[in-house]
Write a protein that holds these residues in place. Structure first.
Motif, PDB file in Angstrom:
ATOM      1  N   ILE A 136     -23.637  91.404  52.529  1.00 56.09           N
ATOM      2  CA  ILE A 136     -22.909  91.127  53.870  1.00 56.09           C
ATOM      3  C   ILE A 136     -23.584  90.284  54.914  1.00 56.09           C
ATOM      4  CG2 ILE A 136     -21.320  92.043  55.451  1.00 56.09           C
ATOM      5  CD1 ILE A 136     -20.095  92.231  52.460  1.00 56.09           C
ATOM      6  N   LEU A 137     -23.120  89.452  55.406  1.00 56.81           N
ATOM      7  CA  LEU A 137     -23.855  88.679  56.533  1.00 56.81           C
ATOM      8  C   LEU A 137     -23.408  89.046  58.005  1.00 56.81           C
ATOM      9  CD1 LEU A 137     -25.737  86.140  57.090  1.00 56.81           C
ATOM     10  CD2 LEU A 137     -23.732  84.899  56.867  1.00 56.81           C
ATOM     11  N   GLN A 138     -24.621  89.437  58.687  1.00 58.36           N
ATOM     12  CA  GLN A 138     -24.365  90.062  60.219  1.00 58.36           C
ATOM     13  C   GLN A 138     -24.968  89.077  61.271  1.00 58.36           C
ATOM     14  OE1 GLN A 138     -25.739  94.218  59.321  1.00 58.36           O
ATOM     15  NE2 GLN A 138     -23.941  94.545  60.266  1.00 58.36           N
ATOM     16  N   HIS A 139     -24.199  89.027  62.306  1.00 61.26           N
ATOM     17  CA  HIS A 139     -24.858  88.258  63.313  1.00 61.26           C
ATOM     18  C   HIS A 139     -26.154  88.977  63.780  1.00 61.26           C
ATOM     19  CE1 HIS A 139     -20.842  86.572  63.768  1.00 61.26           C
ATOM     20  NE2 HIS A 139     -21.456  85.504  64.222  1.00 61.26           N
ATOM     21  N   GLY A 140     -26.885  88.153  64.556  1.00 57.91           N
ATOM     22  CA  GLY A 140     -28.242  88.934  64.929  1.00 57.91           C
ATOM     23  C   GLY A 140     -29.397  87.975  64.615  1.00 57.91           C
ATOM     24  N   ASP A 141     -30.469  88.375  65.349  1.00 54.82           N
ATOM     25  CA  ASP A 141     -31.691  87.689  65.017  1.00 54.82           C
ATOM     26  C   ASP A 141     -32.188  88.256  63.730  1.00 54.82           C
ATOM     27  OD1 ASP A 141     -34.140  86.532  65.133  1.00 54.82           O
ATOM     28  OD2 ASP A 141     -34.931  87.406  66.832  1.00 54.82           O
ATOM     29  N   ARG A 142     -31.827  87.663  62.601  1.00 57.73           N
ATOM     30  CA  ARG A 142     -32.331  88.012  61.198  1.00 57.73           C
ATOM     31  C   ARG A 142     -33.244  87.170  60.559  1.00 57.73           C
ATOM     32  NH1 ARG A 142     -29.289  92.934  61.056  1.00 57.73           N
ATOM     33  NH2 ARG A 142     -27.279  92.490  62.486  1.00 57.73           N
ATOM     34  N   THR A 143     -34.314  86.437  61.397  1.00 56.00           N
ATOM     35  CA  THR A 143     -35.233  85.651  60.882  1.00 56.00           C
ATOM     36  C   THR A 143     -36.403  86.238  60.279  1.00 56.00           C
ATOM     37  OG1 THR A 143     -36.116  85.371  63.086  1.00 56.00           O
ATOM     38  CG2 THR A 143     -34.252  83.803  62.441  1.00 56.00           C
ATOM     39  N   ASP A 144     -36.364  87.748  60.650  1.00 54.55           N
ATOM     40  CA  ASP A 144     -37.630  88.256  60.096  1.00 54.55           C
ATOM     41  C   ASP A 144     -37.673  88.286  58.555  1.00 54.55           C
ATOM     42  OD1 ASP A 144     -36.218  91.112  58.825  1.00 54.55           O
ATOM     43  OD2 ASP A 144     -35.239  90.399  60.369  1.00 54.55           O
ATOM     44  N   PRO A 145     -39.077  88.464  57.610  1.00 57.48           N
ATOM     45  CA  PRO A 145     -39.152  88.388  56.337  1.00 57.48           C
ATOM     46  C   PRO A 145     -38.144  89.389  55.859  1.00 57.48           C
ATOM     47  CG  PRO A 145     -41.190  88.469  57.645  1.00 57.48           C
ATOM     48  CD  PRO A 145     -40.365  88.555  58.726  1.00 57.48           C
ATOM     49  N   GLY A 146     -37.896  90.451  56.207  1.00 58.46           N
ATOM     50  CA  GLY A 146     -37.104  91.670  55.433  1.00 58.46           C
ATOM     51  C   GLY A 146     -35.816  91.007  55.184  1.00 58.46           C
ATOM     52  N   HIS A 147     -35.018  90.529  56.449  1.00 54.52           N
ATOM     53  CA  HIS A 147     -33.756  90.044  56.189  1.00 54.52           C
ATOM     54  C   HIS A 147     -33.840  88.524  55.598  1.00 54.52           C
ATOM     55  CE1 HIS A 147     -32.134  92.435  59.709  1.00 54.52           C
ATOM     56  NE2 HIS A 147     -31.183  92.476  58.677  1.00 54.52           N
ATOM     57  N   ARG A 148     -34.917  87.725  56.014  1.00 53.80           N
ATOM     58  CA  ARG A 148     -34.834  86.674  54.838  1.00 53.80           C
ATOM     59  C   ARG A 148     -34.885  86.851  53.352  1.00 53.80           C
ATOM     60  NH1 ARG A 148     -33.827  81.617  57.295  1.00 53.80           N
ATOM     61  NH2 ARG A 148     -34.478  81.030  55.296  1.00 53.80           N
ATOM     62  N   ALA A 149     -35.658  87.979  53.103  1.00 50.93           N
ATOM     63  CA  ALA A 149     -35.743  88.058  51.627  1.00 50.93           C
ATOM     64  C   ALA A 149     -34.282  88.665  50.991  1.00 50.93           C
ATOM     65  CB  ALA A 149     -36.821  89.010  51.457  1.00 50.93           C
ATOM     66  N   ALA A 150     -33.759  89.335  51.842  1.00 45.03           N
ATOM     67  CA  ALA A 150     -32.298  90.045  51.325  1.00 45.03           C
ATOM     68  C   ALA A 150     -31.402  88.648  50.986  1.00 45.03           C
ATOM     69  CB  ALA A 150     -32.001  91.086  52.222  1.00 45.03           C
ATOM     70  N   TYR A 151     -31.661  87.982  52.086  1.00 41.51           N
ATOM     71  CA  TYR A 151     -30.535  86.778  52.287  1.00 41.51           C
ATOM     72  C   TYR A 151     -30.951  85.823  51.070  1.00 41.51           C
ATOM     73  CZ  TYR A 151     -28.630  88.592  56.462  1.00 41.51           C
ATOM     74  OH  TYR A 151     -27.947  89.469  57.096  1.00 41.51           O
ATOM     75  N   ASP A 152     -32.203  85.157  51.286  1.00 47.76           N
ATOM     76  CA  ASP A 152     -32.991  84.246  50.127  1.00 47.76           C
ATOM     77  C   ASP A 152     -32.377  84.646  48.821  1.00 47.76           C
ATOM     78  OD1 ASP A 152     -33.138  82.672  52.399  1.00 47.76           O
ATOM     79  OD2 ASP A 152     -35.299  83.289  52.424  1.00 47.76           O
ATOM     80  N   SER A 153     -32.414  85.889  48.431  1.00 44.11           N
ATOM     81  CA  SER A 153     -32.352  86.317  46.999  1.00 44.11           C
ATOM     82  C   SER A 153     -30.895  86.672  46.746  1.00 44.11           C
ATOM     83  CB  SER A 153     -33.408  87.504  46.757  1.00 44.11           C
ATOM     84  OG  SER A 153     -32.941  88.748  47.716  1.00 44.11           O
ATOM     85  N   ALA A 154     -30.064  86.637  47.361  1.00 49.41           N
ATOM     86  CA  ALA A 154     -28.670  86.834  46.972  1.00 49.41           C
ATOM     87  C   ALA A 154     -27.808  85.901  46.346  1.00 49.41           C
ATOM     88  CB  ALA A 154     -27.972  87.213  48.575  1.00 49.41           C
TER      89      ALA A 154
END
Length: 387
Positions: A136-154
């Motif tokens: 699920i995609l949420q607004h916010g500053d999610r440029t950190d490696p943790g979020h990027r890994a979750a989104y990029d690997s989805a």
């Protein structure tokens, strides 16, 4: 073995964050729109926040990933959290149990998809266990490696809002994103006259202030300033309000607290001042009222970024904080009225088919991930997750 079952018979897993009810209501709308033959296994720390679920959907209650029991070792808490994680304390038995329950499900059931709403760690767990996940995609500053890994690997991203509210940095994920504005939210609003009659508001000009459930609410003192600055208006607050000992509350300011009639209050209002929680946003957009948004504190500045997106899309006036003077209140109220675009707001609100469309997208995604013909892989280079 489950690994060799047809993709339409294999279960979907679904992790649901238990703060508030928005995640659970979104989950219920989505899984209830899936085919009856599709099993769904929900993992959540609470099982009492869900609307009625269709047959073939089960809830597995897991320990909270975020709340300590008091038995956690203090020494382990001193370990640094790596940038690839957000909430990954060491020595928590509850986290081991919760992650173990989901890993056991992955091994035993070989789910076709794991939907994650929301946890970067659970998303990464699914990928590490060779299970495709939808984040699920949420607004916010999610440029950190943790979020990027979750989104990029989805395998896919599900955005429960209109594409006009996307943040610019999401452009690289566009071909994997399905937008479902209004998903799981009650966006059909009553008429203003009907709502006013039910609430007994008569013909008064009403300014409604709405605080969400996820925080401590808006401060009382600046609301008193607003009400004194507009004595001809009736100011009503619903939700949590932070009481200030120094606030001078005029008689045209009324705190109603938590109500079961939020949609009526929003529909009855002439202007709305609110934070930017999902349900509130969907309802105000549907009611199409002049709107001032003041984000409350949330992790990763979620409400700040959503407020900016609403302002950029022409749906609301974003303020970083409540005005501190009557003349400032008068200025922003005039701004909100002058720039009000009800047609734009309604266009962003979503539609009643959001759950059906999102469920169809999930089914197509699952089929393409697990049932690709060899020639598709070699000759059709389109991203199979594109909605």
């Amino acid at each position: 073995m489950r690994d060799f079952a047809p993709p339409d018979l294999r279960p979907f897993g679904y992790f649901v964050h238990h703060q508030g009810r928005g995640h659970a209501e979104r989950c219920a709308a989505l899984v209830n729109a899936l085919p009856e033959a599709r099993p769904v296994r929900i993992f959540c720390a609470r099982d009492d926040i869900f609307p009625p679920l269709r047959p073939n959907v089960t809830i597995t209650r897991i320990p909270s990933l975020f709340e300590p029991t008091g038995q956690e070792p203090a020494g382990a808490a001193l370990l640094d959290t790596p940038e690839t994680m957000h909430c990954a304390p060491v020595g928590w038995r509850g986290i081991r149990r919760a992650m173990g329950q989901m890993a056991a499900f992955f091994m035993a059931e070989a789910p076709a998809l794991m939907i994650v709403d929301v946890s970067a760690e659970v998303a990464q767990l699914a990928r590490l266990c060779s299970v495709p996940h939808v984040k699920i995609l949420q607004h916010g500053d999610r440029t950190d490696p943790g979020h990027r890994a979750a989104y990029d690997s989805a395998a896919g991203l599900l955005a429960p809002f209109h594409s006009a509210l996307d943040q610019p940095e999401w452009a690289g994920w566009a071909d994997r994103t399905h937008h479902a504005p209004g998903l799981g939210l009650r966006t059909r609003m009553p008429s203003q006259d009907a709502a006013r009659q039910r609430l007994g508001l008569g013909g008064a000009t009403v300014a409604l202030v709405v605080s969400g459930q996820g925080g401590n609410g808006l401060a009382e003192a600046p609301l008193g300033v607003a009400a004194r600055g507009f004595p001809q208006m009736r100011w009503i607050t619903i939700g949590e309000v932070q009481r200030d000992w120094h606030a001078t509350v005029p008689p045209n300011l009324e705190h109603r607290g938590w109500v079961d009639t939020a949609s009526d209050h929003i529909a009855a209002a002439d202007v709305v001042v609110s934070s930017t929680g999902n349900t509130t946003c969907a309802q105000v957009l549907s009611a199409a009222r002049p709107w001032i948004v003041v984000p409350e504190w949330r992790y990763f500045d979620e409400q700040v970024e959503k407020a900016r997106a609403l302002d950029s899309a022409g749906a609301a006036l974003h303020l970083p904080h409540l005005p501190g003077s009557a003349h400032r209140w008068r200025r922003v109220m005039h701004q909100a009225m002058d720039r009000h675009d009800p047609d734009r707001q309604r266009a962003l609100a979503g539609n009643p088919d959001a759950a059906t469309d999102a469920a169809s997208w999930l089914e197509r995604l699952s089929a393409r991930l697990w049932d690709m013909a060899p020639d598709f892989q070699h000759h059709d280079q389109k991203d199979p997750t594109h909605a």
